[in-house]
Write an enzyme that holds these catalytic residues in place. Structure first.
Site, PDB file in Angstrom:
ATOM      1  N   ARG A  53     -27.386  43.756 -10.312  1.00 30.78           N
ATOM      2  CA  ARG A  53     -26.245  43.516  -9.441  1.00 30.78           C
ATOM      3  C   ARG A  53     -25.152  44.550  -9.714  1.00 30.78           C
ATOM      4  O   ARG A  53     -24.457  44.993  -8.801  1.00 30.78           O
ATOM      5  CB  ARG A  53     -25.686  42.098  -9.643  1.00 30.78           C
ATOM      6  CG  ARG A  53     -24.355  41.887  -8.929  1.00 30.78           C
ATOM      7  CD  ARG A  53     -23.913  40.453  -8.796  1.00 30.78           C
ATOM      8  NE  ARG A  53     -24.225  39.613  -9.921  1.00 30.78           N
ATOM      9  CZ  ARG A  53     -23.513  39.522 -11.035  1.00 30.78           C
ATOM     10  NH1 ARG A  53     -22.442  40.303 -11.207  1.00 30.78           N
ATOM     11  NH2 ARG A  53     -23.868  38.698 -12.004  1.00 30.78           N
ATOM     12  N   TYR A 105     -14.578  49.827  15.417  1.00 32.55           N
ATOM     13  CA  TYR A 105     -15.768  48.978  15.399  1.00 32.55           C
ATOM     14  C   TYR A 105     -15.364  47.511  15.414  1.00 32.55           C
ATOM     15  O   TYR A 105     -14.480  47.087  14.657  1.00 32.55           O
ATOM     16  CB  TYR A 105     -16.609  49.312  14.166  1.00 32.55           C
ATOM     17  CG  TYR A 105     -17.716  48.335  13.881  1.00 32.55           C
ATOM     18  CD1 TYR A 105     -18.653  47.996  14.857  1.00 32.55           C
ATOM     19  CD2 TYR A 105     -17.834  47.744  12.630  1.00 32.55           C
ATOM     20  CE1 TYR A 105     -19.665  47.089  14.603  1.00 32.55           C
ATOM     21  CE2 TYR A 105     -18.849  46.848  12.357  1.00 32.55           C
ATOM     22  CZ  TYR A 105     -19.755  46.522  13.353  1.00 32.55           C
ATOM     23  OH  TYR A 105     -20.757  45.623  13.090  1.00 32.55           O
ATOM     24  N   ASP A 177     -13.082  55.956   8.175  1.00 30.33           N
ATOM     25  CA  ASP A 177     -14.453  55.570   8.504  1.00 30.33           C
ATOM     26  C   ASP A 177     -15.114  56.779   9.135  1.00 30.33           C
ATOM     27  O   ASP A 177     -14.815  57.167  10.267  1.00 30.33           O
ATOM     28  CB  ASP A 177     -14.433  54.379   9.473  1.00 30.33           C
ATOM     29  CG  ASP A 177     -15.831  53.839   9.764  1.00 30.33           C
ATOM     30  OD1 ASP A 177     -16.807  54.606   9.643  1.00 30.33           O
ATOM     31  OD2 ASP A 177     -15.954  52.658  10.132  1.00 30.33           O
ATOM     32  N   LYS A 202     -26.396  53.796   9.701  1.00 35.26           N
ATOM     33  CA  LYS A 202     -26.401  54.655  10.879  1.00 35.26           C
ATOM     34  C   LYS A 202     -26.987  56.035  10.540  1.00 35.26           C
ATOM     35  O   LYS A 202     -28.127  56.129  10.138  1.00 35.26           O
ATOM     36  CB  LYS A 202     -24.993  54.740  11.452  1.00 35.26           C
ATOM     37  CG  LYS A 202     -24.269  53.391  11.590  1.00 35.26           C
ATOM     38  CD  LYS A 202     -25.023  52.347  12.390  1.00 35.26           C
ATOM     39  CE  LYS A 202     -24.174  51.156  12.799  1.00 35.26           C
ATOM     40  NZ  LYS A 202     -23.688  50.305  11.693  1.00 35.26           N
TER      41      LYS A 202
END
Length: 388
Positions: A53, A105, A177, A202
């Site tokens: 983790r 977005y 971004d 993406k």
């Protein structure tokens, strides 16, 4: 590959940065370390890994690769792009104020307004293509400016360097971004930004087969905050997804060249089509942000939005429902071309009245231009538009 990544060109870093042949076998590809825990030679004595983790060798290789591509000191990978946004926002505190682009977005807008506003973080959404809007929105509590450029889905362009200059005079952090542009086309940290956010789902992954996010920064303070969030909140990407993202970045530069070439050709085709009204693509001379985009981007990307002369949702649906090569689906940045309807798909979480304010109409169509043969892409759009 131990040489300093800063001495190498982008394409070489895309293939080699953060990685070296496996020392135990000589394997060229970074192994998928599918392990949750790691043996310690004595309590607290280990080889750099305790629990996956917190960190994992495959993830470490990816983080080094992405940091090199963005020219950053640190790369931090997350289970998704919005997990990266979530971690950044958790670095703020109640009473802090964030100025964000108003065209962004839908998942970012939903996270800001539905998750963090109730916890006392205040958001202002402004059109950053006009820098006066940024100046006017700054308050004594402004802690961060959140930039998307090109914006999603209206393809507006924000002058990153100018926004960072404004932020610097007020001691405000700037996050960009960079999902649409990728580090191959745009380097926000070089323009003054403090952090860069990616949905690696993406273009970085590039093959529509992973969900993954990343933040790159040269701020030791922010890197520590973000790694604490990975450790404490557990938004950790799995080793297989990290492996696939590493595979994706190896061809990023080659794919982006083709994405850009195809998008440019389609944008010019759409601009001349008698049934097309407006084409939003920063590579067109007609785009209001073209000059700024040309200044801060090496090319203009693979995303296009457009409207029809028949400005109705029925006309848009006719096009959306009749493509063959273009697949009707959410997301973007894969090798395959996608077509979608922002108002009912990727941006449906933004209230209709907010969409109307920024000019996101119900007839807007967004396309993610893939790397197929341009002749097939052009023919597919033409036959779909002709049905209107």
């Amino acid at each position: 590959m131990n040489a300093d990544p800063s001495t190498r060109h982008f394409g070489t870093n895309a293939i080699h940065a953060g990685q070296q042949p496996d020392p135990s076998t000589g394997a060229v590809m970074t192994p998928i370390y599918q392990s949750s825990t790691y043996v310690q030679s004595a309590p607290g004595e280990h080889q750099g890994y305790e629990y996956s983790r917190v960190s994992n060798p495959t993830r470490t290789a990816l983080e080094g690769n992405l940091a090199a591509l963005e020219g950053a000191t640190h790369g931090i990978a997350f289970a998704s792009g919005v997990a990266g946004i979530d971690a950044i926002m958790k670095g703020l505190r109640p009473g802090d104020h964030v100025i964000s682009t108003n065209d962004l977005y839908g998942g970012s807008f939903r996270l800001f307004t539905n998750v963090f506003e109730p916890f006392g973080i205040d958001f202002s959404f402004v059109d950053m293509s006009d820098l006066a809007n940024v100046e006017d929105a700054i308050t004594d509590d402004t802690a961060m400016i959140w930039v998307e450029t090109p914006t999603n889905p209206l393809m507006r362009i924000v002058d990153i360097e100018a926004v960072c200059d404004i932020a610097d005079t007020h001691g405000i952090d700037v996050t960009v971004d960079n999902t649409f542009a990728t580090p191959y086309l745009q380097q926000p940290l070089d323009l003054g930004a403090d952090m860069v956010l990616h949905s690696a789902t993406k273009y970085l992954g590039g093959h529509s087969d992973i969900i993954l996010g990343a933040v790159c920064t040269s701020s030791d303070e922010w890197a520590e905050k973000l790694r604490f969030q990975v450790k404490s909140a557990g938004a950790s990407p799995g080793p297989m997804d990290c492996f696939l993202a590493l595979r994706g970045t190896k061809t990023l530069h080659v794919r982006m060249d083709r994405h850009c070439d195809n998008a440019r050709a389609l944008a010019l085709f759409l601009e001349e089509h008698p049934k097309v009204d407006t084409v939003l693509y920063p590579g067109l001379q007609s785009h209001p942000g073209h000059d700024i985009a040309a200044k801060q981007m090496s090319d203009f990307g693979g995303m296009i939005a457009f409207t029809l002369t028949d400005d109705s949702i029925d006309a848009a649906k006719t096009v959306l429902s009749n493509t063959d090569v273009f697949l009707l689906a959410e997301s973007l940045g894969g090798v395959e071309s996608l077509i979608e309807h922002p108002a009912s798909m990727t941006h449906a979480s933004i209230p209709a009245e907010e969409r109307a304010k920024i000019g996101l109409t119900d007839s807007l169509i967004r396309v993610s231009v893939g790397i197929e043969d341009i002749n097939d892409l052009r023919a597919d759009l033409e036959q779909a538009i002709e049905r209107v």
